[in-house]
Motif scaffolding. Structure first.
Motif, PDB file in Angstrom:
ATOM      1  N   ARG A 123       1.013  -0.169   2.741  1.00  0.00           N
ATOM      2  CA  ARG A 123      -0.158   0.606   2.331  1.00  0.00           C
ATOM      3  C   ARG A 123       0.258   2.004   1.867  1.00  0.00           C
ATOM      4  O   ARG A 123      -0.318   2.559   0.941  1.00  0.00           O
ATOM      5  CB  ARG A 123      -1.155   0.708   3.486  1.00  0.00           C
ATOM      6  CG  ARG A 123      -2.514   1.191   3.044  1.00  0.00           C
ATOM      7  CD  ARG A 123      -3.586   1.133   4.127  1.00  0.00           C
ATOM      8  NE  ARG A 123      -3.487  -0.018   4.994  1.00  0.00           N
ATOM      9  CZ  ARG A 123      -3.434   0.047   6.334  1.00  0.00           C
ATOM     10  NH1 ARG A 123      -3.488   1.199   6.945  1.00  0.00           N
ATOM     11  NH2 ARG A 123      -3.349  -1.041   7.057  1.00  0.00           N
ATOM     12  N   VAL A 124       1.276   2.556   2.501  1.00  0.00           N
ATOM     13  CA  VAL A 124       1.750   3.891   2.137  1.00  0.00           C
ATOM     14  C   VAL A 124       2.676   3.841   0.917  1.00  0.00           C
ATOM     15  O   VAL A 124       2.553   4.651  -0.005  1.00  0.00           O
ATOM     16  CB  VAL A 124       2.490   4.544   3.336  1.00  0.00           C
ATOM     17  CG1 VAL A 124       3.225   5.806   2.928  1.00  0.00           C
ATOM     18  CG2 VAL A 124       1.512   4.833   4.462  1.00  0.00           C
ATOM     19  N   MET A 125       3.593   2.881   0.897  1.00  0.00           N
ATOM     20  CA  MET A 125       4.656   2.906  -0.107  1.00  0.00           C
ATOM     21  C   MET A 125       4.361   2.148  -1.399  1.00  0.00           C
ATOM     22  O   MET A 125       4.832   2.547  -2.467  1.00  0.00           O
ATOM     23  CB  MET A 125       5.957   2.375   0.509  1.00  0.00           C
ATOM     24  CG  MET A 125       6.564   3.318   1.528  1.00  0.00           C
ATOM     25  SD  MET A 125       6.888   4.979   0.888  1.00  0.00           S
ATOM     26  CE  MET A 125       8.127   4.631  -0.344  1.00  0.00           C
ATOM     27  N   ASP A 126       3.616   1.061  -1.330  1.00  0.00           N
ATOM     28  CA  ASP A 126       3.383   0.283  -2.550  1.00  0.00           C
ATOM     29  C   ASP A 126       2.724   1.107  -3.662  1.00  0.00           C
ATOM     30  O   ASP A 126       3.150   1.017  -4.819  1.00  0.00           O
ATOM     31  CB  ASP A 126       2.585  -0.985  -2.252  1.00  0.00           C
ATOM     32  CG  ASP A 126       3.426  -2.040  -1.538  1.00  0.00           C
ATOM     33  OD1 ASP A 126       4.645  -1.815  -1.354  1.00  0.00           O
ATOM     34  OD2 ASP A 126       2.868  -3.086  -1.155  1.00  0.00           O
ATOM     35  N   ASP A 136       3.376  -0.168 -13.857  1.00  0.00           N
ATOM     36  CA  ASP A 136       3.892  -1.481 -14.263  1.00  0.00           C
ATOM     37  C   ASP A 136       4.643  -2.126 -13.103  1.00  0.00           C
ATOM     38  O   ASP A 136       5.828  -1.872 -12.892  1.00  0.00           O
ATOM     39  CB  ASP A 136       4.808  -1.335 -15.476  1.00  0.00           C
ATOM     40  CG  ASP A 136       5.228  -2.674 -16.063  1.00  0.00           C
ATOM     41  OD1 ASP A 136       4.934  -3.726 -15.448  1.00  0.00           O
ATOM     42  OD2 ASP A 136       5.863  -2.670 -17.130  1.00  0.00           O
ATOM     43  N   VAL A 137       3.953  -2.963 -12.367  1.00  0.00           N
ATOM     44  CA  VAL A 137       4.538  -3.594 -11.182  1.00  0.00           C
ATOM     45  C   VAL A 137       5.695  -4.525 -11.547  1.00  0.00           C
ATOM     46  O   VAL A 137       6.563  -4.789 -10.720  1.00  0.00           O
ATOM     47  CB  VAL A 137       3.451  -4.330 -10.358  1.00  0.00           C
ATOM     48  CG1 VAL A 137       2.967  -5.575 -11.075  1.00  0.00           C
ATOM     49  CG2 VAL A 137       3.948  -4.654  -8.962  1.00  0.00           C
ATOM     50  N   THR A 138       5.751  -4.989 -12.779  1.00  0.00           N
ATOM     51  CA  THR A 138       6.840  -5.896 -13.174  1.00  0.00           C
ATOM     52  C   THR A 138       8.189  -5.185 -13.196  1.00  0.00           C
ATOM     53  O   THR A 138       9.232  -5.842 -13.191  1.00  0.00           O
ATOM     54  CB  THR A 138       6.581  -6.527 -14.560  1.00  0.00           C
ATOM     55  OG1 THR A 138       6.565  -5.498 -15.551  1.00  0.00           O
ATOM     56  CG2 THR A 138       5.278  -7.305 -14.570  1.00  0.00           C
ATOM     57  N   HIS A 143      10.322  -8.888  -3.911  1.00  0.00           N
ATOM     58  CA  HIS A 143      10.941 -10.037  -3.253  1.00  0.00           C
ATOM     59  C   HIS A 143      10.437 -11.309  -3.934  1.00  0.00           C
ATOM     60  O   HIS A 143       9.232 -11.451  -4.169  1.00  0.00           O
ATOM     61  CB  HIS A 143      10.574 -10.042  -1.767  1.00  0.00           C
ATOM     62  CG  HIS A 143      11.376 -11.001  -0.966  1.00  0.00           C
ATOM     63  ND1 HIS A 143      11.152 -12.350  -0.993  1.00  0.00           N
ATOM     64  CD2 HIS A 143      12.419 -10.807  -0.125  1.00  0.00           C
ATOM     65  CE1 HIS A 143      12.014 -12.957  -0.199  1.00  0.00           C
ATOM     66  NE2 HIS A 143      12.795 -12.034   0.344  1.00  0.00           N
ATOM     67  N   PRO A 144      11.326 -12.233  -4.263  1.00  0.00           N
ATOM     68  CA  PRO A 144      10.894 -13.446  -4.977  1.00  0.00           C
ATOM     69  C   PRO A 144       9.764 -14.203  -4.279  1.00  0.00           C
ATOM     70  O   PRO A 144       8.889 -14.757  -4.942  1.00  0.00           O
ATOM     71  CB  PRO A 144      12.165 -14.302  -5.028  1.00  0.00           C
ATOM     72  CG  PRO A 144      13.284 -13.323  -4.927  1.00  0.00           C
ATOM     73  CD  PRO A 144      12.776 -12.201  -4.057  1.00  0.00           C
ATOM     74  N   TYR A 150       2.122 -10.071  -5.631  1.00  0.00           N
ATOM     75  CA  TYR A 150       2.038  -8.693  -6.123  1.00  0.00           C
ATOM     76  C   TYR A 150       1.577  -8.649  -7.575  1.00  0.00           C
ATOM     77  O   TYR A 150       0.778  -7.800  -7.959  1.00  0.00           O
ATOM     78  CB  TYR A 150       3.387  -7.974  -5.984  1.00  0.00           C
ATOM     79  CG  TYR A 150       3.583  -7.343  -4.636  1.00  0.00           C
ATOM     80  CD1 TYR A 150       3.029  -6.107  -4.342  1.00  0.00           C
ATOM     81  CD2 TYR A 150       4.318  -7.979  -3.647  1.00  0.00           C
ATOM     82  CE1 TYR A 150       3.202  -5.520  -3.104  1.00  0.00           C
ATOM     83  CE2 TYR A 150       4.497  -7.405  -2.407  1.00  0.00           C
ATOM     84  CZ  TYR A 150       3.937  -6.174  -2.142  1.00  0.00           C
ATOM     85  OH  TYR A 150       4.106  -5.602  -0.916  1.00  0.00           O
ATOM     86  N   LEU A 151       2.095  -9.542  -8.382  1.00  0.00           N
ATOM     87  CA  LEU A 151       1.686  -9.571  -9.787  1.00  0.00           C
ATOM     88  C   LEU A 151       0.190  -9.845  -9.898  1.00  0.00           C
ATOM     89  O   LEU A 151      -0.510  -9.206 -10.688  1.00  0.00           O
ATOM     90  CB  LEU A 151       2.491 -10.620 -10.555  1.00  0.00           C
ATOM     91  CG  LEU A 151       3.990 -10.333 -10.698  1.00  0.00           C
ATOM     92  CD1 LEU A 151       4.694 -11.507 -11.364  1.00  0.00           C
ATOM     93  CD2 LEU A 151       4.248  -9.047 -11.449  1.00  0.00           C
ATOM     94  N   ALA A 152      -0.300 -10.778  -9.098  1.00  0.00           N
ATOM     95  CA  ALA A 152      -1.735 -11.094  -9.121  1.00  0.00           C
ATOM     96  C   ALA A 152      -2.558  -9.903  -8.622  1.00  0.00           C
ATOM     97  O   ALA A 152      -3.606  -9.581  -9.188  1.00  0.00           O
ATOM     98  CB  ALA A 152      -2.011 -12.327  -8.271  1.00  0.00           C
TER      99      ALA A 152
END
Length: 164
Positions: A123-126, A136-138, A143-144, A150-152
């Motif tokens: 919650r703090v770092m993302d 751009d999260v990509t 982590h695979p 995360y993408l969703a």
């Protein structure tokens, strides 16, 4: 490792086998601290692989900094981690702060506790990782196993799956 083995051997010789459980606990604690610090210093950050197959040169943007006076004094400027990576031969007393390096919100002590509390840590770092990569999260190191989630969550499509 050799120095630790010598120290442990000397302690066992001096205090007897009853010291072994204490040494084991100390070793696990030390390893845990090493790993949690490594985790918080690099969380979500990635160095890109170049066309040649080599990774890009290390820069301040590849590790988190924490410019808090008390922690920096107590930890010998460990929190100026970006400068350490970018300039590995620079002495710890001379490590510098870089404005372009991503910044942790708190000192290492607080961040280590948060790292063990995964939901709070995320919650703090993302949001900070996402901000570091301009939304751009990509571009983040995901982590695979959790990449699709995360993408969703951030409405992104995986460029790797778009190619396939």
């Amino acid at each position: 490792w050799a120095l630790s083995a010598v120290l442990f051997t000397a302690l066992i010789a001096g205090f007897g086998p009853r010291v072994i459980p204490f040494l084991a606990v100390q070793a696990v604690f030390g390893l845990s601290l090493l790993e949690v610090v490594n985790y918080l210093e690099h969380y979500g950050l990635v160095r890109r692989r170049e066309a040649s197959g080599r990774y890009e040169r290390v820069a301040p943007r590849h590790s988190w900094n924490s410019n808090h006076v008390a922690s920096n004094l107590l930890l010998y400027h460990l929190e100026r981690h970006s400068d350490h990576h970018a300039n590995p031969t620079r002495r710890y007393q001379a490590l510098r702060h870089f404005d372009e390096a991503p910044q942790l919100p708190c000192g290492y002590g607080t961040m280590m506790v948060l790292a063990y509390l995964t939901p709070i840590w995320r919650r703090v770092m993302d949001p900070r990782v996402l901000a570091h990569y301009g939304g751009d999260v990509t571009l983040a190191n995901l982590h695979p196993r959790t990449r699709e989630r995360y993408l969703a969550r951030y409405g992104a499509t995986d460029p790797q799956s778009a190619v396939a």
